[in-house]
Design a protein around this motif. Sequence first.
Motif, PDB file in Angstrom:
ATOM      1  N   ALA A  49       0.814  -1.217   0.000  1.00  0.00           N
ATOM      2  CA  ALA A  49       0.000   0.000   0.000  1.00  0.00           C
ATOM      3  C   ALA A  49       0.844   1.262   0.000  1.00  0.00           C
ATOM      4  O   ALA A  49       0.590   2.189  -0.780  1.00  0.00           O
ATOM      5  N   THR A  50       1.847   1.312   0.861  1.00  0.00           N
ATOM      6  CA  THR A  50       2.582   2.568   1.052  1.00  0.00           C
ATOM      7  C   THR A  50       3.657   2.799   0.001  1.00  0.00           C
ATOM      8  O   THR A  50       3.747   3.883  -0.577  1.00  0.00           O
ATOM      9  N   LEU A  51       4.474   1.779  -0.256  1.00  0.00           N
ATOM     10  CA  LEU A  51       5.588   1.986  -1.173  1.00  0.00           C
ATOM     11  C   LEU A  51       5.107   2.165  -2.607  1.00  0.00           C
ATOM     12  O   LEU A  51       5.580   3.044  -3.327  1.00  0.00           O
ATOM     13  N   LEU A  52       4.127   1.344  -3.039  1.00  0.00           N
ATOM     14  CA  LEU A  52       3.603   1.495  -4.395  1.00  0.00           C
ATOM     15  C   LEU A  52       3.000   2.883  -4.578  1.00  0.00           C
ATOM     16  O   LEU A  52       3.222   3.546  -5.587  1.00  0.00           O
ATOM     17  N   SER A  53       2.257   3.336  -3.559  1.00  0.00           N
ATOM     18  CA  SER A  53       1.657   4.665  -3.639  1.00  0.00           C
ATOM     19  C   SER A  53       2.711   5.738  -3.827  1.00  0.00           C
ATOM     20  O   SER A  53       2.588   6.622  -4.682  1.00  0.00           O
ATOM     21  N   SER A  54       3.787   5.648  -3.067  1.00  0.00           N
ATOM     22  CA  SER A  54       4.814   6.686  -3.103  1.00  0.00           C
ATOM     23  C   SER A  54       5.602   6.668  -4.406  1.00  0.00           C
ATOM     24  O   SER A  54       5.940   7.713  -4.947  1.00  0.00           O
ATOM     25  N   VAL A  55       5.890   5.479  -4.904  1.00  0.00           N
ATOM     26  CA  VAL A  55       6.679   5.359  -6.132  1.00  0.00           C
ATOM     27  C   VAL A  55       5.900   5.825  -7.354  1.00  0.00           C
ATOM     28  O   VAL A  55       6.437   6.470  -8.257  1.00  0.00           O
ATOM     29  N   VAL A  56       4.596   5.539  -7.372  1.00  0.00           N
ATOM     30  CA  VAL A  56       3.784   5.826  -8.556  1.00  0.00           C
ATOM     31  C   VAL A  56       3.320   7.278  -8.610  1.00  0.00           C
ATOM     32  O   VAL A  56       3.029   7.801  -9.679  1.00  0.00           O
ATOM     33  N   GLN A  57       3.274   7.951  -7.449  1.00  0.00           N
ATOM     34  CA  GLN A  57       2.773   9.327  -7.442  1.00  0.00           C
ATOM     35  C   GLN A  57       3.485  10.244  -8.422  1.00  0.00           C
ATOM     36  O   GLN A  57       2.832  11.025  -9.121  1.00  0.00           O
ATOM     37  N   PRO A  58       4.828  10.219  -8.525  1.00  0.00           N
ATOM     38  CA  PRO A  58       5.471  11.085  -9.522  1.00  0.00           C
ATOM     39  C   PRO A  58       5.045  10.778 -10.953  1.00  0.00           C
ATOM     40  O   PRO A  58       5.010  11.681 -11.799  1.00  0.00           O
ATOM     41  N   VAL A  59       4.707   9.520 -11.229  1.00  0.00           N
ATOM     42  CA  VAL A  59       4.243   9.153 -12.577  1.00  0.00           C
ATOM     43  C   VAL A  59       2.927   9.866 -12.878  1.00  0.00           C
ATOM     44  O   VAL A  59       2.738  10.441 -13.960  1.00  0.00           O
ATOM     45  N   PHE A  60       2.014   9.828 -11.933  1.00  0.00           N
ATOM     46  CA  PHE A  60       0.751  10.548 -12.127  1.00  0.00           C
ATOM     47  C   PHE A  60       1.001  12.054 -12.198  1.00  0.00           C
ATOM     48  O   PHE A  60       0.267  12.775 -12.886  1.00  0.00           O
ATOM     49  N   GLY A  61       2.028  12.525 -11.488  1.00  0.00           N
ATOM     50  CA  GLY A  61       2.385  13.938 -11.577  1.00  0.00           C
ATOM     51  C   GLY A  61       2.772  14.336 -12.989  1.00  0.00           C
ATOM     52  O   GLY A  61       2.362  15.387 -13.491  1.00  0.00           O
ATOM     53  N   VAL A  62       3.559  13.486 -13.649  1.00  0.00           N
ATOM     54  CA  VAL A  62       3.961  13.751 -15.037  1.00  0.00           C
ATOM     55  C   VAL A  62       2.732  13.783 -15.947  1.00  0.00           C
ATOM     56  O   VAL A  62       2.613  14.640 -16.842  1.00  0.00           O
ATOM     57  N   LEU A  63       1.795  12.865 -15.725  1.00  0.00           N
ATOM     58  CA  LEU A  63       0.591  12.815 -16.555  1.00  0.00           C
ATOM     59  C   LEU A  63      -0.252  14.073 -16.385  1.00  0.00           C
ATOM     60  O   LEU A  63      -0.764  14.624 -17.367  1.00  0.00           O
ATOM     61  N   THR A  64      -0.384  14.554 -15.150  1.00  0.00           N
ATOM     62  CA  THR A  64      -1.194  15.757 -14.928  1.00  0.00           C
ATOM     63  C   THR A  64      -0.519  17.013 -15.455  1.00  0.00           C
ATOM     64  O   THR A  64      -1.186  18.014 -15.711  1.00  0.00           O
ATOM     65  N   ASP A  65       0.808  16.964 -15.629  1.00  0.00           N
ATOM     66  CA  ASP A  65       1.492  18.100 -16.244  1.00  0.00           C
ATOM     67  C   ASP A  65       1.185  18.200 -17.734  1.00  0.00           C
ATOM     68  O   ASP A  65       1.227  19.280 -18.314  1.00  0.00           O
ATOM     69  N   ARG A  66       0.896  17.068 -18.341  1.00  0.00           N
ATOM     70  CA  ARG A  66       0.629  17.062 -19.784  1.00  0.00           C
ATOM     71  C   ARG A  66      -0.772  17.554 -20.117  1.00  0.00           C
ATOM     72  O   ARG A  66      -1.003  18.188 -21.137  1.00  0.00           O
ATOM     73  N   ARG A  67      -1.721  17.240 -19.256  1.00  0.00           N
ATOM     74  CA  ARG A  67      -3.083  17.709 -19.460  1.00  0.00           C
ATOM     75  C   ARG A  67      -3.831  17.652 -18.132  1.00  0.00           C
ATOM     76  O   ARG A  67      -3.547  16.804 -17.295  1.00  0.00           O
ATOM     77  N   PRO A  68      -4.784  18.575 -17.901  1.00  0.00           N
ATOM     78  CA  PRO A  68      -5.555  18.554 -16.656  1.00  0.00           C
ATOM     79  C   PRO A  68      -6.412  17.298 -16.565  1.00  0.00           C
ATOM     80  O   PRO A  68      -7.017  16.865 -17.539  1.00  0.00           O
ATOM     81  N   LEU A  69      -6.458  16.694 -15.386  1.00  0.00           N
ATOM     82  CA  LEU A  69      -7.195  15.453 -15.177  1.00  0.00           C
ATOM     83  C   LEU A  69      -8.073  15.574 -13.940  1.00  0.00           C
ATOM     84  O   LEU A  69      -7.998  14.746 -13.018  1.00  0.00           O
ATOM     85  N   ALA A  70      -8.908  16.595 -13.899  1.00  0.00           N
ATOM     86  CA  ALA A  70      -9.737  16.815 -12.714  1.00  0.00           C
ATOM     87  C   ALA A  70     -10.638  15.621 -12.433  1.00  0.00           C
ATOM     88  O   ALA A  70     -10.917  15.307 -11.269  1.00  0.00           O
ATOM     89  N   TRP A  71     -11.103  14.936 -13.488  1.00  0.00           N
ATOM     90  CA  TRP A  71     -11.969  13.781 -13.297  1.00  0.00           C
ATOM     91  C   TRP A  71     -11.270  12.651 -12.531  1.00  0.00           C
ATOM     92  O   TRP A  71     -11.917  11.801 -11.899  1.00  0.00           O
ATOM     93  N   LEU A  72      -9.920  12.650 -12.559  1.00  0.00           N
ATOM     94  CA  LEU A  72      -9.162  11.593 -11.903  1.00  0.00           C
ATOM     95  C   LEU A  72      -9.289  11.654 -10.381  1.00  0.00           C
ATOM     96  O   LEU A  72      -9.160  10.628  -9.704  1.00  0.00           O
ATOM     97  N   ILE A  73      -9.558  12.839  -9.827  1.00  0.00           N
ATOM     98  CA  ILE A  73      -9.577  13.004  -8.371  1.00  0.00           C
ATOM     99  C   ILE A  73     -10.658  12.137  -7.729  1.00  0.00           C
ATOM    100  O   ILE A  73     -10.355  11.310  -6.864  1.00  0.00           O
ATOM    101  N   PRO A  74     -11.953  12.264  -8.103  1.00  0.00           N
ATOM    102  CA  PRO A  74     -12.963  11.396  -7.477  1.00  0.00           C
ATOM    103  C   PRO A  74     -12.788   9.928  -7.843  1.00  0.00           C
ATOM    104  O   PRO A  74     -13.081   9.047  -7.020  1.00  0.00           O
ATOM    105  N   VAL A  75     -12.320   9.645  -9.056  1.00  0.00           N
ATOM    106  CA  VAL A  75     -12.086   8.244  -9.452  1.00  0.00           C
ATOM    107  C   VAL A  75     -11.000   7.620  -8.586  1.00  0.00           C
ATOM    108  O   VAL A  75     -11.111   6.478  -8.115  1.00  0.00           O
ATOM    109  N   ALA A  76      -9.916   8.373  -8.353  1.00  0.00           N
ATOM    110  CA  ALA A  76      -8.824   7.869  -7.531  1.00  0.00           C
ATOM    111  C   ALA A  76      -9.275   7.640  -6.093  1.00  0.00           C
ATOM    112  O   ALA A  76      -8.901   6.637  -5.461  1.00  0.00           O
ATOM    113  N   MET A  77     -10.085   8.553  -5.562  1.00  0.00           N
ATOM    114  CA  MET A  77     -10.588   8.388  -4.203  1.00  0.00           C
ATOM    115  C   MET A  77     -11.424   7.125  -4.078  1.00  0.00           C
ATOM    116  O   MET A  77     -11.285   6.352  -3.112  1.00  0.00           O
TER     117      MET A  77
END
Length: 375
Positions: A49-77
Amino acid sequence: MRRLRPIGLMAIGHACVDVYQGAVPSLVPFLVAERGLGYVAVSGITLAATLLSSVVQPVFGVLTDRRPLAWLIPVAMTTAGLGIALLGVGHSYWAAWLAAALSGLGVAAYHPEAARMARAVSGGSHVGMSWFSVGGNVGFALAPVLVTPLIAAGGLALTPVLVVPALVGALITSLAIRGAVAGVGRPQRAGSDDWPSFLRLSAIMVCRSIVFVGLGTFIALYAGERVGGGTTTGGVALFILFAAGAFGTLLGGRFATRYGRVRTMRTSYAVAVPAIAGLVFVPGPAFFGFLALTAIAMSIPFSLHVTLGQDFLPGRVGTAGGMTLGLAVSIGGIATPVLGTIAEEWSLRVALTTLIALALTSSLIGYALKEPVVE
């Protein structure tokens, strides 16, 4: 006031999703009792739970830099809650492991875009970002309050009920971002990325993470040693750590507005040095006062790390958010076993004494940073 409502709703949503970061440790005793899992096995689930979350977060950061993904917030929750909901279903160890990993993936997907959106809807307010950040602190602290009574009453079969905070949080966050999305698109690049400053900030965050996660892991045990009172004293110590930490996070935004982020950060870590020394070496009830001061001083810079990272990398706001929030989880958790080894070889006091040097290091590195110029 128009900005207060959406950032307040996003803070509540942040609390709802970070419940799931604290849910896995809260479920560990029940996995041991009901499933007969050993320490290595439950550590594997926590790591999923913890390590995968931390490692993958920068990847999602790169994706959100390319285009806004507001819909991802409730889906991720919802994904974070679904993973915890499935963790107690069935009896397969690997099914539980995958469920924990799914929850971690949801947490990872949430934070970069949510941090970007929170910064935007608050208009770049340091106070607004402090409210968003303290929401996460509250959620993590509430996890055992929500999880333990429920699972104690009905066993792991009731974990599907734990999806409720995610659904509530997704609804509340959707209300916060509705109507704001049109005005919160992809952030425009304003200045060049300052990677050297960002890496120095990352070093500060690593030190801070080890200190705070180390205290969260061992302070209950140490409180019993210094003050007496057993588990009751330990519970009081944990409450003080989390409550004072939340208060410190709120103070951070106000101090940054008045004195500047970098100055506030380096001063806070400097105050933490004697505070940690006090809680380590001073016996008796004064221990609790030093603990509260430590928690406040170490938490004041928490939200400032996020906004500083975003301003040091103005062209990669999502990446900055993912890395700052990811480091806050992974590094502290990875280093905690080292502190445990020191405690076993020498003593818990020796292990906690090492945290003084880390707080001092954070303050000193702060003198190598300058307040970024926001254009």
